[in-house]
Design an enzyme around this catalytic site. Structure first.
Site, PDB file in Angstrom:
ATOM      1  N   ASP A   7      38.941  43.309  41.620  1.00 18.53           N
ATOM      2  CA  ASP A   7      38.217  42.676  40.141  1.00 18.53           C
ATOM      3  C   ASP A   7      40.008  42.452  39.805  1.00 18.53           C
ATOM      4  O   ASP A   7      40.287  43.383  39.408  1.00 18.53           O
ATOM      5  CB  ASP A   7      38.083  43.265  39.219  1.00 18.53           C
ATOM      6  N   GLU A  67      36.409  37.155  42.111  1.00 22.72           N
ATOM      7  CA  GLU A  67      36.031  36.687  40.910  1.00 22.72           C
ATOM      8  C   GLU A  67      36.537  35.703  40.628  1.00 22.72           C
ATOM      9  O   GLU A  67      38.086  35.501  40.283  1.00 22.72           O
ATOM     10  CB  GLU A  67      36.186  37.772  39.738  1.00 22.72           C
ATOM     11  N   ASP A 140      36.049  48.571  36.527  1.00 18.13           N
ATOM     12  CA  ASP A 140      36.964  47.535  38.050  1.00 18.13           C
ATOM     13  C   ASP A 140      37.258  47.714  38.913  1.00 18.13           C
ATOM     14  O   ASP A 140      36.485  47.391  39.942  1.00 18.13           O
ATOM     15  CB  ASP A 140      38.621  47.567  37.326  1.00 18.13           C
TER      16      ASP A 140
END
Length: 166
Positions: A7, A67, A140
């Site tokens: 992340d 991501e 996260d």
């Protein structure tokens, strides 16, 4: 297959390392790389690169799942995250990991089965799928584990073939 989920960020980079074999997950590690506010941004980027390089050397992942960047309303934050993401991609490439990118919608769909799932639903399903006693903190870290789960599920379905970055 060893999957390194990330992340991306510049204050906190969540990571999760999973082994996925025979449709089963084994958690190898998870946590967060943090950088200190108030130091030059280039030093923060170097810290991220060095810490992730250490982790890539330790776990030797086959792939990294990250991501896909999307622009939000705060352009300064988006640019800073993009720069951090760049050093993350560089660390992965230097380690020889294949890189796959997924949107938040794809992660939610893959982990929960519903693309509009709430963040807490994704975190709870991540905890359940990995057999953890609690949702990993910070958020996260849980998000990074969800990224890794997403890649495992997509790789089994063949959906990841179109998502590989070069």
């Amino acid at each position: 297959m060893v999957i390194f989920g990330v992340d991306p960020g510049y204050a906190i980079v969540g990571y999760g390392v999973l082994r996925y074999e025979n449709k089963r997950f084994t958690v190898l590690d998870f946590g967060a790389v943090t950088t200190q506010a108030g130091v030059p941004f280039s030093v923060r980027l170097l810290d991220i690169f060095n810490d992730l390089t250490f982790l890539f050397d330790k776990y030797r992942p086959d792939v990294m799942s990250i991501e896909k960047l999307f622009f939000n309303t705060n352009k300064k934050t988006a640019v800073d995250v993009a720069q951090a993401r760049g050093v993350i991609l560089l660390a992965a490439r230097n380690a020889g990991a294949q890189i796959y990118e997924y949107t938040p919608l794809q992660v939610k769909q893959s982990v929960v089965g519903y693309g509009r799932a709430e963040k807490k639903q994704v975190q709870e399903m991540t905890r359940h799928l990995l057999g953890l006693n609690a949702v990993p903190k910070p958020d996260d870290t849980a998000d990074a584990l969800a990224m890794a789960i997403c890649h495992a599920h997509c790789s089994m379905s063949g959906l990841s073939d179109n998502l590989h970055t070069t």
